[in-house]
Enzyme design. Structure first.
Site, short mmCIF file in Angstrom:
data_model
loop_
_atom_site.label_atom_id
_atom_site.label_comp_id
_atom_site.label_asym_id
_atom_site.label_seq_id
_atom_site.Cartn_x
_atom_site.Cartn_y
_atom_site.Cartn_z
N LYS A 139 28.53 -88.56 1.02
CA LYS A 139 28.82 -88.11 2.38
C LYS A 139 28.92 -86.58 2.40
O LYS A 139 28.89 -85.93 1.37
CB LYS A 139 30.15 -88.70 2.89
CG LYS A 139 30.25 -90.20 2.84
CD LYS A 139 29.31 -90.90 3.76
CE LYS A 139 29.42 -92.42 3.57
NZ LYS A 139 28.32 -93.13 4.13
N SER B 198 23.05 -94.08 5.58
CA SER B 198 24.16 -93.33 6.18
C SER B 198 23.99 -91.81 6.15
O SER B 198 24.69 -91.11 6.87
CB SER B 198 25.48 -93.71 5.52
OG SER B 198 25.56 -93.16 4.22
#
Length: 186
Positions: free
Chosen positions: A80, A39
């Site tokens: 993230k 990701s």
């Protein structure tokens, strides 16, 4: 004999102090984390090992594009990038990030962008009010996070905004594998 017991006691005391210091550093200051999944490509690779700075947000607030580790669930931490800060409205249209209606350059995408054609979508269009929670602006004490690999990331588009209480810390040091060792900036 007394010297031997004293020497043994000194060693035990030194080891206990070392373990206590290691525990304090790991619990409150720094901890290792392993990237799990794609990701954050191309910035971070699966199995990259990093150090999480747990105290940085005790003395300062997150900044746009910081890479953070947060508790996504009781069993799982995610890595993230902070995209939206409290008081802001966030939107993405045609791969462009808009903060309060103004386009903001995402320089960490430069390398990724040069390998795609202009018709390819890096980030599907979205608006803050259409994300879980339906906010018009990001509330105090929360941030919006996205993975760099926007087409393959479970982030605020699915999870909703992330509370500062969920954030473990900031990370910007890859220490393993050695050929990827680097200090990440914005």
């Amino acid at each position: 004999m007394a010297n031997r017991k004293s020497e043994w006691f000194d060693w035990v005391k030194a080891l206990l102090i070392a373990f206590a210091l290691a525990f304090i550093v790991r619990m409150f200051l720094f901890a290792p984390i392993v990237v799990d999944g794609p990701s954050m490509l191309p910035t971070l690779h699966d199995r990259d090992q990093m150090i999480v700075n747990k105290f940085s947000y005790r003395i300062s607030e997150p900044k746009r594009f910081d890479i953070v580790v947060f508790h996504a669930s009781a069993q799982k931490d995610f890595i993230k990038r902070v995209i939206g800060l409290p008081g802001e409205h966030i939107a993405v249209e045609d791969n462009a990030l808009y903060v309060d209606g103004n386009e903001v350059e995402q320089s960490f995408f430069n390398e990724q962008n040069k390998n795609i054609n202009s018709n390819q979508t890096l980030t599907s269009d979205f608006y803050l009010e259409y994300l879980p929670g339906g906010y018009k602006e990001i509330p105090e004490g929360q941030v919006l996070v996205l993975g760099d690999n926007r087409s393959n990331s479970t982030d605020s588009r699915i999870l909703g905004l992330i509370s500062m209480d969920q954030i473990v810390g900031k990370t910007n040091l890859v220490y393993w594998p050695l050929d990827r060792m680097q200090l990440l900036g914005e």
